[in-house]
Design an enzyme around this catalytic site. Structure first.
Site, PDB file in Angstrom:
ATOM      1  N   LYS A  22     -79.198  62.509  45.354  1.00 42.10           N
ATOM      2  CA  LYS A  22     -79.054  62.841  46.770  1.00 42.10           C
ATOM      3  C   LYS A  22     -80.359  63.390  47.338  1.00 42.10           C
ATOM      4  O   LYS A  22     -80.799  62.994  48.422  1.00 42.10           O
ATOM      5  CB  LYS A  22     -77.946  63.888  46.955  1.00 42.10           C
ATOM      6  CG  LYS A  22     -77.714  64.282  48.410  1.00 42.10           C
ATOM      7  CD  LYS A  22     -76.913  65.546  48.558  1.00 42.10           C
ATOM      8  CE  LYS A  22     -77.807  66.758  48.473  1.00 42.10           C
ATOM      9  NZ  LYS A  22     -77.237  67.958  49.130  1.00 42.10           N
ATOM     10  N   ASN A  23     -81.001  64.291  46.600  1.00 39.12           N
ATOM     11  CA  ASN A  23     -82.209  64.944  47.104  1.00 39.12           C
ATOM     12  C   ASN A  23     -83.412  64.009  47.149  1.00 39.12           C
ATOM     13  O   ASN A  23     -84.436  64.358  47.738  1.00 39.12           O
ATOM     14  CB  ASN A  23     -82.534  66.174  46.248  1.00 39.12           C
ATOM     15  CG  ASN A  23     -81.530  67.286  46.441  1.00 39.12           C
ATOM     16  OD1 ASN A  23     -80.824  67.340  47.449  1.00 39.12           O
ATOM     17  ND2 ASN A  23     -81.436  68.184  45.468  1.00 39.12           N
ATOM     18  N   ARG A  92     -78.281  69.912  56.216  1.00 38.80           N
ATOM     19  CA  ARG A  92     -79.559  70.615  56.167  1.00 38.80           C
ATOM     20  C   ARG A  92     -80.731  69.641  56.154  1.00 38.80           C
ATOM     21  O   ARG A  92     -81.778  69.894  56.765  1.00 38.80           O
ATOM     22  CB  ARG A  92     -79.616  71.496  54.913  1.00 38.80           C
ATOM     23  CG  ARG A  92     -80.985  72.125  54.655  1.00 38.80           C
ATOM     24  CD  ARG A  92     -80.955  73.065  53.474  1.00 38.80           C
ATOM     25  NE  ARG A  92     -80.696  72.398  52.227  1.00 38.80           N
ATOM     26  CZ  ARG A  92     -81.644  72.031  51.356  1.00 38.80           C
ATOM     27  NH1 ARG A  92     -82.907  72.240  51.644  1.00 38.80           N
ATOM     28  NH2 ARG A  92     -81.333  71.447  50.225  1.00 38.80           N
ATOM     29  N   CYS A 116     -75.365  74.149  53.616  1.00 42.42           N
ATOM     30  CA  CYS A 116     -74.704  75.218  52.871  1.00 42.42           C
ATOM     31  C   CYS A 116     -75.212  76.589  53.291  1.00 42.42           C
ATOM     32  O   CYS A 116     -76.370  76.751  53.700  1.00 42.42           O
ATOM     33  CB  CYS A 116     -74.946  75.040  51.367  1.00 42.42           C
ATOM     34  SG  CYS A 116     -74.078  73.643  50.654  1.00 42.42           S
ATOM     35  N   ARG A 121     -83.297  79.802  54.868  1.00 43.63           N
ATOM     36  CA  ARG A 121     -83.971  78.508  54.924  1.00 43.63           C
ATOM     37  C   ARG A 121     -84.906  78.424  56.139  1.00 43.63           C
ATOM     38  O   ARG A 121     -84.753  77.535  56.991  1.00 43.63           O
ATOM     39  CB  ARG A 121     -82.968  77.368  55.035  1.00 43.63           C
ATOM     40  CG  ARG A 121     -81.953  77.239  53.921  1.00 43.63           C
ATOM     41  CD  ARG A 121     -81.121  76.012  54.217  1.00 43.63           C
ATOM     42  NE  ARG A 121     -79.918  75.923  53.429  1.00 43.63           N
ATOM     43  CZ  ARG A 121     -79.817  75.248  52.296  1.00 43.63           C
ATOM     44  NH1 ARG A 121     -80.879  74.681  51.790  1.00 43.63           N
ATOM     45  NH2 ARG A 121     -78.661  75.164  51.661  1.00 43.63           N
ATOM     46  N   PRO A 122     -85.868  79.305  56.299  1.00 47.65           N
ATOM     47  CA  PRO A 122     -86.760  79.225  57.453  1.00 47.65           C
ATOM     48  C   PRO A 122     -87.560  77.930  57.426  1.00 47.65           C
ATOM     49  O   PRO A 122     -87.934  77.437  56.362  1.00 47.65           O
ATOM     50  CB  PRO A 122     -87.666  80.446  57.287  1.00 47.65           C
ATOM     51  CG  PRO A 122     -87.636  80.760  55.823  1.00 47.65           C
ATOM     52  CD  PRO A 122     -86.245  80.397  55.384  1.00 47.65           C
ATOM     53  N   ILE A 123     -87.804  77.350  58.606  1.00 45.48           N
ATOM     54  CA  ILE A 123     -88.563  76.103  58.670  1.00 45.48           C
ATOM     55  C   ILE A 123     -89.972  76.349  59.210  1.00 45.48           C
ATOM     56  O   ILE A 123     -90.625  75.427  59.683  1.00 45.48           O
ATOM     57  CB  ILE A 123     -87.835  75.060  59.528  1.00 45.48           C
ATOM     58  CG1 ILE A 123     -87.685  75.551  60.973  1.00 45.48           C
ATOM     59  CG2 ILE A 123     -86.480  74.714  58.929  1.00 45.48           C
ATOM     60  CD1 ILE A 123     -87.193  74.471  61.910  1.00 45.48           C
ATOM     61  N   ASP A 124     -90.428  77.607  59.105  1.00 48.31           N
ATOM     62  CA  ASP A 124     -91.755  77.922  59.620  1.00 48.31           C
ATOM     63  C   ASP A 124     -92.847  77.144  58.895  1.00 48.31           C
ATOM     64  O   ASP A 124     -93.871  76.799  59.494  1.00 48.31           O
ATOM     65  CB  ASP A 124     -92.027  79.430  59.526  1.00 48.31           C
ATOM     66  CG  ASP A 124     -91.873  79.967  58.124  1.00 48.31           C
ATOM     67  OD1 ASP A 124     -90.858  79.652  57.477  1.00 48.31           O
ATOM     68  OD2 ASP A 124     -92.765  80.706  57.659  1.00 48.31           O
ATOM     69  N   LEU A 125     -92.656  76.842  57.604  1.00 45.22           N
ATOM     70  CA  LEU A 125     -93.660  76.082  56.864  1.00 45.22           C
ATOM     71  C   LEU A 125     -93.765  74.659  57.402  1.00 45.22           C
ATOM     72  O   LEU A 125     -94.865  74.097  57.463  1.00 45.22           O
ATOM     73  CB  LEU A 125     -93.333  76.067  55.374  1.00 45.22           C
ATOM     74  CG  LEU A 125     -93.401  77.410  54.645  1.00 45.22           C
ATOM     75  CD1 LEU A 125     -92.992  77.253  53.187  1.00 45.22           C
ATOM     76  CD2 LEU A 125     -94.808  77.992  54.732  1.00 45.22           C
ATOM     77  N   ASP A 304     -80.693  74.806  42.105  1.00 43.51           N
ATOM     78  CA  ASP A 304     -79.471  74.025  42.241  1.00 43.51           C
ATOM     79  C   ASP A 304     -78.630  73.986  40.961  1.00 43.51           C
ATOM     80  O   ASP A 304     -77.532  73.433  40.967  1.00 43.51           O
ATOM     81  CB  ASP A 304     -79.799  72.587  42.664  1.00 43.51           C
ATOM     82  CG  ASP A 304     -80.007  72.459  44.162  1.00 43.51           C
ATOM     83  OD1 ASP A 304     -79.848  73.464  44.875  1.00 43.51           O
ATOM     84  OD2 ASP A 304     -80.331  71.352  44.631  1.00 43.51           O
ATOM     85  N   ARG A 395     -70.482  66.655  49.149  1.00 43.03           N
ATOM     86  CA  ARG A 395     -71.827  66.498  49.712  1.00 43.03           C
ATOM     87  C   ARG A 395     -72.847  66.099  48.644  1.00 43.03           C
ATOM     88  O   ARG A 395     -73.877  65.504  48.960  1.00 43.03           O
ATOM     89  CB  ARG A 395     -72.281  67.800  50.388  1.00 43.03           C
ATOM     90  CG  ARG A 395     -71.500  68.135  51.655  1.00 43.03           C
ATOM     91  CD  ARG A 395     -72.086  69.359  52.361  1.00 43.03           C
ATOM     92  NE  ARG A 395     -73.511  69.209  52.513  1.00 43.03           N
ATOM     93  CZ  ARG A 395     -74.412  70.067  52.050  1.00 43.03           C
ATOM     94  NH1 ARG A 395     -74.027  71.153  51.416  1.00 43.03           N
ATOM     95  NH2 ARG A 395     -75.690  69.859  52.227  1.00 43.03           N
TER      96      ARG A 395
END
Length: 414
Positions: A22-23, A92, A116, A121-125, A304, A395
């Site tokens: 999946k990933n 996500r 989940c 899970r910040p998306i600043d990067l 995970d 999922r």
């Protein structure tokens, strides 16, 4: 049909073949937006997340055809650059669309991703990296507005080896003029798989899986046919299921080099491994030994697999310790395992587990991997366990009840 009912006490025994990861599939689906030619993906896993990603692509104007486990995506007439809000919040990995949409249309409007509940899970990067490539980004009213008209190659230093940020930058840089160098990228096997896929499309990418990735921008990418890597997390979950039930298992297409940390910990717990003719085999001991686990970015122990190993520690001999270094809120399964009789003490990001006996109970999955761990706990427990939230587990696992039943477990969806 949202509950798994498990009757414990049966050994996992037999052979399984892994679906595509999946990933790996999710960013590959996103990258299909980068070309106007058809892309065919073999071994497509029928998961709610992958289905949602196809819906997102359709909303953006792509067409797809799914036959069996082969999906062909045609983004030739795609013309939209605004992500649907509802679908973005359901998955996500929708954030993976940011890079390819900018790369294709030089503009994008996306919302913050869902998924989940395991941390902030910040998306600043992601945003910092895209700004380094020349994108102008504005965040307002829960939306992210991106102008990539001046997108160009640049040097990007990631403060943390984020998988999502690395993949977004790879996709955005693939057709940006000039050379992009990503320092401290994620090194996960899924990063390498995305690079292989994009290279098959004509991208010029070097260094995936190492401490720096170099992308030389090209004018356009082509269509291709590709089979993504097998799912190493599903593999680890099945190995753990066999370990917890004193069983034996063979995995037909597992890649040992992708699973070094997991295999090492299972060996320390007493499991014996073999590998012959592309088949990985594992035999569990009569009694598992308690171990220590500390999650880290690849090649360290994967976050995970943390929940599954906590479940395993509950039936091991001795006291196990788990340290969660990647997400700040990923111990939701501990309280559910306690309902089954587990002896677990949590202090911030550290869990101490004293092994013993689990008994069946009615419990609930709050995130994908936690849900899988609770199913494993049910396999090793005395009596009947019912795990609510089967749809959450869907999922990341294609019909988990069938996979486990084919290996001798008593699992049904009710």
């Amino acid at each position: 049909m949202n509950v798994f009912r498990i009757t414990g006490g049966r050994r996992i025994f037999g052979r399984a073949r892994l679906d595509s990861a999946k990933n790996a599939v999710l960013p590959i689906l996103a990258a299909s937006m980068l070309t106007e030619q058809p892309v065919t993906i073999e071994g497509f896993p029928e998961l709610s997340d992958t289905r949602n990603m196809l819906k997102i692509l359709t909303t953006l104007g792509c067409k797809y055809e799914l036959t069996g486990d082969v999906v062909t995506i045609d983004a030739g007439i795609a013309s939209k650059w605004e992500m649907p809000d509802a679908l973005s919040k359901a998955i996500r990995s929708s954030i993976f669309m940011l890079g390819p949409i900018i790369g294709r249309f030089r503009k994008a409007v996306v919302t913050y991703p869902g998924g989940c509940e395991i941390g902030l899970r910040p998306i600043d990067l992601h945003i910092k990296g895209l700004k380094a490539l020349g994108a102008k980004i504005r965040e307002q009213h829960g939306m992210i507005y991106c102008d990539g008209s001046n997108l160009r190659g640049a040097t990007v230093h990631l403060d943390f080896p984020s998988v999502g940020a690395t993949e977004n930058l790879m996709m955005a840089a693939a057709t940006a003029p000039g050379t992009t160098v990503i320092h401290n990228p994620a090194r996960e096997p899924e990063i390498v798989d995305l690079a292989r896929f994009m290279s098959a499309m004509g991208a010029k990418i070097r260094g995936a899986g190492s401490g720096s990735i170099t992308i030389e921008g090209v004018k356009r990418l082509n269509g291709t046919r590709f089979r993504p890597m097998p799912d190493r997390i599903v593999a680890g979950t099945l190995l753990t299921a066999a370990a917890m039930t004193g069983g034996e298992i063979e995995l037909e297409n597992a890649v040992l080099s992708d699973m070094g940390a997991v295999v090492d910990k299972l060996q320390r717990a007493g499991c014996a491994f073999g590998c012959s003719d592309g088949i990985m085999s594992m035999r569990a001991p009569e009694k598992l030994k308690a171990i220590e686990v500390s999650t880290q970015p690849f090649p360290g122990f994967p976050t995970d697999m943390q929940a599954q190993f906590m479940a395993m520690s509950c039936v091991a001999d001795g006291v196990g310790v788990i340290v969660e270094n990647v997400f700040e809120n990923r111990f939701s399964h501990a309280c559910e395992l306690r309902r089954m009789g587990a002896d677990i003490i949590i202090n911030d990001r550290i869990a101490v587990i004293r092994g013993g006996v689990l008994t069946g109970a009615r419990i609930a999955a709050r995130d994908l991997r936690a849900g899988a761990a609770l199913v494993l706990a049910g396999l090793a427990a005395d009596g009947v366990t019912e795990v609510e939230g089967a749809n959450i587990i869907d999922r990341g696992y294609v019909k988990l009840e069938k996979i486990l039943s084919d290996l001798g477990a008593a699992v049904e969806r009710i």
